[in-house]
Design an enzyme around this catalytic site. Sequence first.
Site, short mmCIF file in Angstrom:
data_model
loop_
_atom_site.label_atom_id
_atom_site.label_comp_id
_atom_site.label_asym_id
_atom_site.label_seq_id
_atom_site.Cartn_x
_atom_site.Cartn_y
_atom_site.Cartn_z
N HIS A 70 0.84 -1.20 0.00
CA HIS A 70 0.00 0.00 0.00
C HIS A 70 0.87 1.25 0.00
O HIS A 70 2.06 1.18 0.29
CB HIS A 70 -0.93 0.02 1.22
CG HIS A 70 -0.18 0.06 2.52
ND1 HIS A 70 0.23 -1.08 3.18
CD2 HIS A 70 0.27 1.11 3.27
CE1 HIS A 70 0.88 -0.74 4.28
NE2 HIS A 70 0.93 0.59 4.37
N HIS A 80 5.17 6.25 -1.72
CA HIS A 80 5.94 5.04 -2.00
C HIS A 80 5.23 3.82 -1.45
O HIS A 80 4.30 3.94 -0.64
CB HIS A 80 7.33 5.15 -1.35
CG HIS A 80 7.28 5.14 0.14
ND1 HIS A 80 6.99 6.28 0.87
CD2 HIS A 80 7.45 4.14 1.04
CE1 HIS A 80 6.99 5.97 2.16
NE2 HIS A 80 7.25 4.68 2.29
#
Length: 191
Positions: free
Chosen positions: A39, A134
């Site tokens: 995620h 990220h």
Amino acid sequence: MRAFFAVDLPDSLAPAVADAQAPFADAAGVNPVDPEQAHVTLKFLGEIGGRDDETEPTVDDVIAAGERAVDRAAVGPFKCTIADLGVFPNREYISVAWAGVDSGTEELTALHEALEAETTALGVDPEEHEFTPHVTLARVENATGAEAVRGALDADDPEIGSFAVDEIRLMRSTLTESGPEYDVVREFDLG
């Protein structure tokens, strides 16, 4: 409960996440993240709603803040591409290996900024560093692991893939001996 807001990668990208981890996944001192739990964290909240002294916002407060943040960001559904490899804090001292966001950075940043504003108004600590969207691939514990990650940095950058983002999620994180386990508390549709 320990919580955060995130954009989940679809299950279809889990094999590509595992491929990106492969060059360093078995190195001593490297703890890869479960590819099926990949995620982009938009805002880490820490502990919420667990104390009686009213110093933490309630889960309902955080849900309301999430709804306001989605409205405030005014971001509709968008495409996100995950590619390239990076590290935190730097190449000399690596504690986290990650895959970056190639497209979708503006939308993710707008959502982060809105969540930051709404949750800090509730008393959640502000971020101490600049937001870099990220996907965490691994946590690195020692120099042996860091050297394996450096080798991957010098190789070809991975391209994990693209997906449509049409919601963000409030997630509960439960720390276990085998790593964190995540559960969806609430979904917030975009646009």
